[in-house]
Design a protein around this motif. Structure first.
Motif, mmCIF file in Angstrom:
data_model
loop_
_atom_site.group_PDB
_atom_site.id
_atom_site.type_symbol
_atom_site.label_atom_id
_atom_site.label_comp_id
_atom_site.label_asym_id
_atom_site.label_seq_id
_atom_site.Cartn_x
_atom_site.Cartn_y
_atom_site.Cartn_z
ATOM 1 N N ILE A 31 -13.881 -10.359 -15.516
ATOM 2 C CA ILE A 31 -12.334 -9.691 -15.960
ATOM 3 C C ILE A 31 -12.127 -8.453 -15.374
ATOM 4 C CG2 ILE A 31 -10.546 -10.063 -16.951
ATOM 5 C CD1 ILE A 31 -11.921 -12.051 -18.566
ATOM 6 N N VAL A 32 -10.985 -7.809 -14.712
ATOM 7 C CA VAL A 32 -10.603 -6.860 -14.234
ATOM 8 C C VAL A 32 -9.327 -6.628 -14.448
ATOM 9 C CG1 VAL A 32 -10.171 -5.204 -12.208
ATOM 10 C CG2 VAL A 32 -12.212 -6.779 -11.605
ATOM 11 N N GLU A 33 -9.194 -5.186 -14.884
ATOM 12 C CA GLU A 33 -7.958 -5.098 -15.839
ATOM 13 C C GLU A 33 -7.825 -3.838 -14.797
ATOM 14 O OE1 GLU A 33 -8.369 -3.766 -19.819
ATOM 15 O OE2 GLU A 33 -9.904 -5.280 -20.115
ATOM 16 N N ILE A 34 -6.470 -4.231 -14.668
ATOM 17 C CA ILE A 34 -6.077 -2.544 -13.271
ATOM 18 C C ILE A 34 -4.475 -2.441 -14.050
ATOM 19 C CG2 ILE A 34 -5.304 -2.401 -11.411
ATOM 20 C CD1 ILE A 34 -7.165 -3.693 -10.193
ATOM 21 N N GLN A 35 -4.170 -0.979 -14.719
ATOM 22 C CA GLN A 35 -2.537 -1.113 -14.956
ATOM 23 C C GLN A 35 -1.568 -1.350 -13.243
ATOM 24 O OE1 GLN A 35 -3.577 3.047 -15.890
ATOM 25 N NE2 GLN A 35 -1.288 2.967 -17.314
ATOM 26 N N THR A 36 -0.302 -1.404 -13.652
ATOM 27 C CA THR A 36 0.355 -2.207 -12.534
ATOM 28 C C THR A 36 0.851 -0.201 -11.538
ATOM 29 O OG1 THR A 36 1.413 -3.250 -14.384
ATOM 30 C CG2 THR A 36 2.903 -3.099 -12.148
ATOM 31 N N GLU A 37 1.015 0.644 -12.242
ATOM 32 C CA GLU A 37 0.943 1.738 -11.697
ATOM 33 C C GLU A 37 0.185 1.852 -10.116
ATOM 34 O OE1 GLU A 37 0.587 6.374 -12.351
ATOM 35 O OE2 GLU A 37 0.879 4.926 -14.129
ATOM 36 N N TYR A 38 -1.195 1.416 -10.248
ATOM 37 C CA TYR A 38 -2.396 1.921 -9.685
ATOM 38 C C TYR A 38 -2.586 0.651 -8.395
ATOM 39 C CZ TYR A 38 -2.983 6.022 -13.118
ATOM 40 O OH TYR A 38 -3.352 6.543 -13.351
ATOM 41 N N SER A 40 0.087 -0.652 -7.386
ATOM 42 C CA SER A 40 0.878 -0.095 -6.466
ATOM 43 C C SER A 40 0.521 1.382 -5.561
ATOM 44 C CB SER A 40 2.522 0.186 -7.313
ATOM 45 O OG SER A 40 2.641 -0.858 -8.265
ATOM 46 N N VAL A 41 0.128 1.986 -6.271
ATOM 47 C CA VAL A 41 -0.762 3.078 -5.366
ATOM 48 C C VAL A 41 -1.025 2.083 -4.054
ATOM 49 C CG1 VAL A 41 -2.169 5.005 -5.542
ATOM 50 C CG2 VAL A 41 -0.443 4.855 -6.730
ATOM 51 N N ALA A 42 -2.485 1.055 -4.505
ATOM 52 C CA ALA A 42 -3.280 0.580 -3.635
ATOM 53 C C ALA A 42 -2.746 0.282 -2.906
ATOM 54 C CB ALA A 42 -4.145 -0.672 -4.492
ATOM 55 N N GLU A 43 -1.114 -0.521 -2.961
ATOM 56 C CA GLU A 43 -0.518 -1.545 -2.171
ATOM 57 C C GLU A 43 0.053 -0.294 -0.922
ATOM 58 O OE1 GLU A 43 1.927 -3.218 -4.862
ATOM 59 O OE2 GLU A 43 1.010 -4.915 -4.607
ATOM 60 N N GLU A 44 0.537 1.129 -1.775
ATOM 61 C CA GLU A 44 1.271 1.716 -0.278
ATOM 62 C C GLU A 44 -0.264 2.592 0.255
ATOM 63 O OE1 GLU A 44 4.426 1.768 -0.079
ATOM 64 O OE2 GLU A 44 4.329 -0.324 -1.243
ATOM 65 N N LEU A 45 -1.495 2.366 0.152
ATOM 66 C CA LEU A 45 -2.553 3.717 0.099
ATOM 67 C C LEU A 45 -2.549 3.447 1.858
ATOM 68 C CD1 LEU A 45 -4.094 5.699 -0.954
ATOM 69 C CD2 LEU A 45 -5.967 4.118 -1.740
ATOM 70 N N GLU A 46 -2.454 4.683 2.741
ATOM 71 C CA GLU A 46 -3.842 3.961 4.217
ATOM 72 C C GLU A 46 -4.630 4.251 3.724
ATOM 73 O OE1 GLU A 46 -1.229 4.327 6.765
ATOM 74 O OE2 GLU A 46 0.556 3.992 5.629
ATOM 75 N N ASP A 47 -5.379 3.890 4.867
ATOM 76 C CA ASP A 47 -6.737 3.985 5.074
ATOM 77 C C ASP A 47 -7.083 4.796 4.891
ATOM 78 O OD1 ASP A 47 -7.193 0.425 4.995
ATOM 79 O OD2 ASP A 47 -6.969 1.155 7.650
ATOM 80 N N ASP A 48 -6.881 5.737 5.581
ATOM 81 C CA ASP A 48 -7.776 7.553 4.711
ATOM 82 C C ASP A 48 -7.194 8.046 4.133
ATOM 83 O OD1 ASP A 48 -5.002 8.013 6.711
ATOM 84 O OD2 ASP A 48 -6.623 9.182 7.852
ATOM 85 N N ALA A 49 -6.909 7.875 3.150
ATOM 86 C CA ALA A 49 -6.066 8.504 2.105
ATOM 87 C C ALA A 49 -6.874 9.176 1.384
ATOM 88 C CB ALA A 49 -4.520 7.402 1.417
#
Length: 156
Positions: A31-38, A40-49
């Motif tokens: 089971i993986v727990e991830i804050q909604t904030e992170y 969202s960051v991951a969804e917007e992240l560029e490959d070389d961010a």
């Protein structure tokens, strides 16, 4: 995948928090727990961010979120707080009480503001803490069981 533990899922469902997402990795059973904030960051992240603006633990959380997104087919989101519905569990516990006077007192306690506090106080007053905890655990196991069956996940 080996069967997942209903106990682990039920334990997780017992401590769901707002602003967090919970996923079961179907391959590992983890089971993986991830804050909604992170997430969202991951969804917007560029490959070389560049993640250097984040603290080390935040970078790790973002990388975990990216891993979930990149391997989405391996994950299933666990039920959220709305689906678990602690109030409904309390209400069903009230219905389960055979003593009509006690049942009515419990129902009265769960109405209006401060319902959780009043309910807890009444449970203590009548020595029902263990019964209530066992009832809630069984309800969470049933939610976990139904969730597993819906998603065709083997459980033990």
């Amino acid at each position: 995948m080996n069967p997942v533990s209903l106990k682990e899922i039920a334990d997780q469902l017992d401590c769901l928090m707002d602003e967090w997402n919970y996923y079961l990795n179907k391959k590992t059973g983890e089971i993986v727990e991830i804050q909604t904030e992170y997430m969202s960051v991951a969804e917007e992240l560029e490959d070389d961010a560049d993640l250097s603006e984040y603290l080390n633990w935040e970078q790790e959380a973002i990388r975990e979120a990216v891993s979930v997104l990149e391997n989405w087919e391996d994950y299933v989101e666990l039920p959220d707080k709305e689906e678990v519905n602690d109030y409904r569990i309390m209400e069903n516990f009230c219905y389960s009480q055979e003593d009509e006077k006690l049942r009515n007192k419990l129902f009265y306690a769960i109405n209006g503001r401060g319902a959780f506090r009043r309910f807890k106080d009444l449970m203590i007053q009548y020595g029902l803490e263990e019964d209530g905890a066992a009832y809630k655990y069984e309800a969470l196991c049933e939610i976990a069981r139904e969730w597993c069956e819906f998603h065709e996940i083997q459980y033990k």
